[in-house]
Design an enzyme around this catalytic site. Structure first.
Site, PDB file in Angstrom:
ATOM      1  NE  ARG A 224      12.862  10.455 -50.005  1.00  0.00           N
ATOM      2  CZ  ARG A 224      12.967   9.403 -50.971  1.00  0.00           C
ATOM      3  NH1 ARG A 224      12.969   8.249 -50.642  1.00  0.00           N
ATOM      4  NH2 ARG A 224      13.217   9.858 -52.178  1.00  0.00           N
ATOM      5  CG  HIS A 272      17.577   5.464 -49.248  1.00  0.00           C
ATOM      6  ND1 HIS A 272      17.396   6.725 -48.968  1.00  0.00           N
ATOM      7  CD2 HIS A 272      16.814   5.061 -50.342  1.00  0.00           C
ATOM      8  CE1 HIS A 272      16.536   7.349 -49.785  1.00  0.00           C
ATOM      9  NE2 HIS A 272      16.111   6.245 -50.500  1.00  0.00           N
TER      10      HIS A 272
END
Ligand code: NDP
Ligand code: OXD
Length: 309
Positions: A224, A272
């Site tokens: 993340r 992502h």
């Protein structure tokens, strides 16, 4: 029984089709539509919707549309009595293994150097290491970290991994606990972050930990954005201590257009996409979770709120 699909920026049509096949008896609503509040038993969530689920009195589980659950747990005003479940999806795992292998091999075979050389029409041979001479560190030896370790092992890399609890894994040097982090990092010439984002792992890739890595090493962050202190990485790249980084996740997504990562010569940015959750592989996993929750059976991927993943 009805299921709410509350997922930001995810086109619902393929999900409705796949979930309809896997759960023929379920009524599926796409948020903000929800039908009768008392009939909603399950929610599939991606994005800031957990707090909205308070309106469903019979909700039995909130499932993340991915492996990470930080987007659900960060909403402390969510219905706290409702269990949170992450997806352990074979398709997602395959995607992550592909992304990690691709980027490890890119650095191992010095492709960024050759890409730079080509821009200047430079024909220069460079030294090559064998996989067994390359020690790779994996932060996080969970479902995905382990799958990546197995794939890298098959290519002959020298592997070490770090986790919260003690592990014994064939052909992987296992480290666990905070006090082993620096010794682990000091041996990781390519570091792959596959941790969940929790209060303990927030900012774990920072000035001190990057400095603990060997000079000239590489970073691949697919965990993340919150794991990385971005300015500290830029400093480490600019000093040459970190040779290059591949980043798939960011503190702010989409990454702002003026962010220095976009234009840094030694940073590779992807939006992502290390692995997308695919309806065809995830829908059967979701159906299995629902069946287990309804039957009161053990649910793989059930989150322990005390540890945050
Ligand atoms: P798991 O929960 O299966 O594994 C998490 C691993 O991290 C475990 O090995 C765990 O240790 C370790 N860990 C957690 N907290 C700590 C800590 N404080 N110190 C040391 N180790 C710790 O998760 P997954 O493998 O399924 O997924 C990992 C993450 O990958 C997700 O949370 C998500 O953020 C990210 N991801 C990103 C994607 C992308 O497209 N970029 C796609 C899919 C996932 P232990 O084994 O001891 O419990
Ligand atoms: C996930 C992700 O957590 O795609 O699954 O980031």
């Amino acid at each position: 029984m009805s299921l709410i699909f509350a997922c930001q920026d995810v086109p619902p049509a393929p999900w409705i089709a796949a979930l309809g096949k896997a759960l023929p008896e379920a009524e599926i609503h796409v948020w903000p539509d929800h039908g009768k509040v008392e009939e909603v038993e399950f929610a599939l969530i991606w994005g800031p919707y957990a707090r909205e689920m308070k309106r469903f009195p019979n909700l039995k589980a909130m499932m993340s549309l991915g492996a990470g659950v930080d987007h659900i747990l960060e909403q402390v005003d969510r219905p706290m009595h409702v269990p949170v479940v992450r997806l352990i999806d074979p398709g997602l795992k395959t995607g992550m293994v592909e992304y990690v292998l691709y980027n490890v091999l890119r650095y191992h075979r010095r492709m960024p150097d050759f890409e730079q050389q080509q821009k200047k029409a430079l024909w220069i041979e460079r030294s090559q290491a064998t996989p067994s001479e390359r020690r790779i560190g994996i932060l996080g030896l969970g479902e995905i970290g382990l799958a990546c370790a197995e794939a890298l092992n098959r290519l002959g890399f020298d592997l070490i991994g770090w986790s919260r609890t003690k592990k014994e894994i064939l052909d992987v040097g296992c480290f666990y606990g905070d006090e082993t982090l620096k010794p682990f990092l000091s041996q990781s010439s390519i570091l792959i972050c596959l941790l969940p984002l929790t209060p303990e792992t927030e900012g774990i890739l920072n000035k001190a930990t990057l400095a603990a890595m060997p000079a000239g090493s590489y970073l691949i962050n697919v965990g993340r954005g919150g794991h990385l202190v971005e300015g500290d990485l830029l400093d480490a790249l600019n000093s040459g201590h970190i040779a290059a980084a591949t980043l798939d996740v960011f503190r702010e997504e989409p990454l702002p257009k003026d962010h220095p990562f976009w234009r840094h010569p030694n940073v590779t940015v992807t939006p992502h996409i290390a692995a997308l959750t695919l309806p065809q592989t995830a829908a059967p996993v979701i159906a299995d979770i629902i069946e287990r929750v309804r039957a009161g059976r053990k649910v793989p991927g059930m989150i322990d709120p005390a540890v945050g993943y």
